[in-house]
Motif scaffolding. Structure first.
Motif, PDB file in Angstrom:
ATOM      1  N   GLU A 176       9.534  -0.581 -10.633  1.00  0.00           N
ATOM      2  CA  GLU A 176       8.938   0.746 -10.517  1.00  0.00           C
ATOM      3  C   GLU A 176       9.670   1.619  -9.479  1.00  0.00           C
ATOM      4  N   PRO A 177       9.734   2.916  -9.741  1.00  0.00           N
ATOM      5  CA  PRO A 177      10.279   3.833  -8.722  1.00  0.00           C
ATOM      6  C   PRO A 177       9.324   3.932  -7.536  1.00  0.00           C
ATOM      7  N   ASP A 178       9.851   4.293  -6.390  1.00  0.00           N
ATOM      8  CA  ASP A 178       9.045   4.454  -5.177  1.00  0.00           C
ATOM      9  C   ASP A 178       8.278   3.180  -4.809  1.00  0.00           C
ATOM     10  N   CYS A 179       8.915   2.040  -5.045  1.00  0.00           N
ATOM     11  CA  CYS A 179       8.287   0.760  -4.690  1.00  0.00           C
ATOM     12  C   CYS A 179       8.646   0.426  -3.242  1.00  0.00           C
ATOM     13  N   ALA A 180       7.648   0.399  -2.378  1.00  0.00           N
ATOM     14  CA  ALA A 180       7.878   0.135  -0.955  1.00  0.00           C
ATOM     15  C   ALA A 180       8.289  -1.321  -0.715  1.00  0.00           C
ATOM     16  N   VAL A 181       7.832  -2.227  -1.567  1.00  0.00           N
ATOM     17  CA  VAL A 181       8.194  -3.641  -1.426  1.00  0.00           C
ATOM     18  C   VAL A 181       9.674  -3.836  -1.718  1.00  0.00           C
ATOM     19  N   MET A 182      10.151  -3.250  -2.810  1.00  0.00           N
ATOM     20  CA  MET A 182      11.573  -3.362  -3.145  1.00  0.00           C
ATOM     21  C   MET A 182      12.433  -2.698  -2.076  1.00  0.00           C
ATOM     22  N   PRO A 242       0.807  -1.237   0.000  1.00  0.00           N
ATOM     23  CA  PRO A 242       0.000   0.000   0.000  1.00  0.00           C
ATOM     24  C   PRO A 242       0.837   1.282   0.000  1.00  0.00           C
ATOM     25  N   GLU A 243       2.107   1.171   0.369  1.00  0.00           N
ATOM     26  CA  GLU A 243       2.962   2.349   0.415  1.00  0.00           C
ATOM     27  C   GLU A 243       3.685   2.605  -0.905  1.00  0.00           C
ATOM     28  N   CYS A 244       3.468   1.739  -1.902  1.00  0.00           N
ATOM     29  CA  CYS A 244       4.122   1.921  -3.194  1.00  0.00           C
ATOM     30  C   CYS A 244       3.622   3.187  -3.891  1.00  0.00           C
ATOM     31  N   GLY A 245       4.473   3.769  -4.740  1.00  0.00           N
ATOM     32  CA  GLY A 245       4.133   5.000  -5.430  1.00  0.00           C
ATOM     33  C   GLY A 245       3.085   4.817  -6.499  1.00  0.00           C
ATOM     34  N   TYR A 246       2.884   3.578  -6.991  1.00  0.00           N
ATOM     35  CA  TYR A 246       1.905   3.296  -8.044  1.00  0.00           C
ATOM     36  C   TYR A 246       0.945   2.221  -7.535  1.00  0.00           C
ATOM     37  N   TYR A 247      -0.344   2.422  -7.761  1.00  0.00           N
ATOM     38  CA  TYR A 247      -1.341   1.485  -7.248  1.00  0.00           C
ATOM     39  C   TYR A 247      -1.225   0.117  -7.920  1.00  0.00           C
ATOM     40  N   ASN A 248      -0.728   0.085  -9.176  1.00  0.00           N
ATOM     41  CA  ASN A 248      -0.591  -1.183  -9.905  1.00  0.00           C
ATOM     42  C   ASN A 248       0.870  -1.618  -9.972  1.00  0.00           C
ATOM     43  N   CYS A 249       1.623  -1.306  -8.954  1.00  0.00           N
ATOM     44  CA  CYS A 249       3.054  -1.631  -8.912  1.00  0.00           C
ATOM     45  C   CYS A 249       3.255  -3.143  -8.976  1.00  0.00           C
TER      46      CYS A 249
END
Length: 299
Positions: free
Chosen positions: A265-271, A253-260
């Motif tokens: 992807e940049p701003d990927c909270a999982v990565m 849910p903290e990722c920068g894109y809803y369909n990450c």
């Protein structure tokens, strides 16, 4: 009534009320209804049985399933194989040595458990050889419970037996991890019953070839499954796969894109969580492999 054994042509059905067992065939229409699966009726199914004029018993309908454990079939003419249905709990039996269980296999079973809302625990067997600290670190970090068992020392057997009281539990794992030995240690009468069946049919030492439900002396029911080599996923889309990894989905849910996709992807909270050691390398690699290896089968 619940199906406790299936050999493909005949089914054993247990009446929970009377305690009676019935040897049943399947009504022809039900066989056609199961065309997307190798097995239209599976152990754990609640069914309606009718007696025919010839005094045979027929399974005439299957009640709705609350869940089931499913994998991609090795039979290319069918899409899937359902291992069992209406499961209260799954215990994935693994071993760290002799043989070592591949974590990706564990992850595939866990993803399916998450998708069908079946609680699961990892059981590291043969703890007298290796306590499986690697598995403990990986799966406790992911949010799963890990317990140890050893038939040789008795570690964890009483605890697991206690957990199996009441309800319908399924034990699964690769061949060679000692699943049957664990079951026999929990309830020796099961081994005696299987041995008698094998002796009667002159098949020698018992090797599980199909799923079967046994009633435990402590009152619970246990599903013994054949050893599984592979576990292909079905009915799961790539864009929803991450939600069945609790350790990934808690950061998504903290990722920068809803369909990450959590790959590039940049701003990927999982990565970011993976880079910080909050997600194990093993689990993240399993996620990537499932996207790559299974995606074409799920489209």
């Amino acid at each position: 009534m619940i199906v406790t054994k299936s050999t493909g042509s005949w089914y054993t059905v247990f009446d929970m009320g009377s305690g009676e067992e019935f040897r049943c065939r399947l009504r022809g229409a039900l066989r056609l209804e199961g065309r997307r699966s190798t097995n239209p009726v599976v152990v754990g199914d609640e069914v309606v049985v009718e007696k025919t004029a010839e005094s045979d018993y027929l399974i005439t309908s299957i009640l709705p399933r609350k869940n089931y454990l499913i994998r991609r079939s090795t039979n290319l003419s069918r899409e899937s194989h359902i291992i069992a249905a209406n499961i209260d709990y799954i215990y994935i039996i693994v071993s760290a040595e002799q043989p070592r269980t591949n974590p990706e296999f564990i992850d595939r079973v866990l993803v399916t458990c998450e998708a069908y809302k079946i609680p699961a625990t990892i059981v590291v067997n043969k703890s007298d050889i290796d306590s499986g600290e690697e598995f403990r670190e990986i799966y406790e970090l992911a949010g799963y419970e890990v317990i140890n068992t050893s038939v040789k020392t008795g570690e964890g057997i009483e605890e697991l037996s206690s957990r199996l009281r009441g309800g319908l539990s399924l034990l699964t794992g690769n061949s060679g991890v000692g699943k049957s030995s664990v079951i026999n240690a929990i309830d020796p009468s099961i081994g005696a019953r299987v041995g008698n069946i094998s002796h009667y049919h002159r098949k020698g030492m018992h090797t599980t070839t199909f799923s079967e439900i046994f009633r435990l002396s402590n009152g619970g029911f246990i599903i013994d499954t054949p050893g599984i080599k592979g576990f292909g996923l079905v009915d799961l889309d790539n864009d929803e796969l991450a939600r069945y990894f609790p350790d990934l989905s808690r950061y998504a849910p903290e990722c920068g894109y809803y369909n990450c996709t959590h790959i590039h992807e940049p701003d990927c909270a999982v990565m970011q969580a993976f880079a910080e050691g909050k997600i194990s390398e093993s689990r993240y690699e399993s996620y990537l492999k499932m996207l790559d290896d299974d995606g074409k089968h799920r489209k």
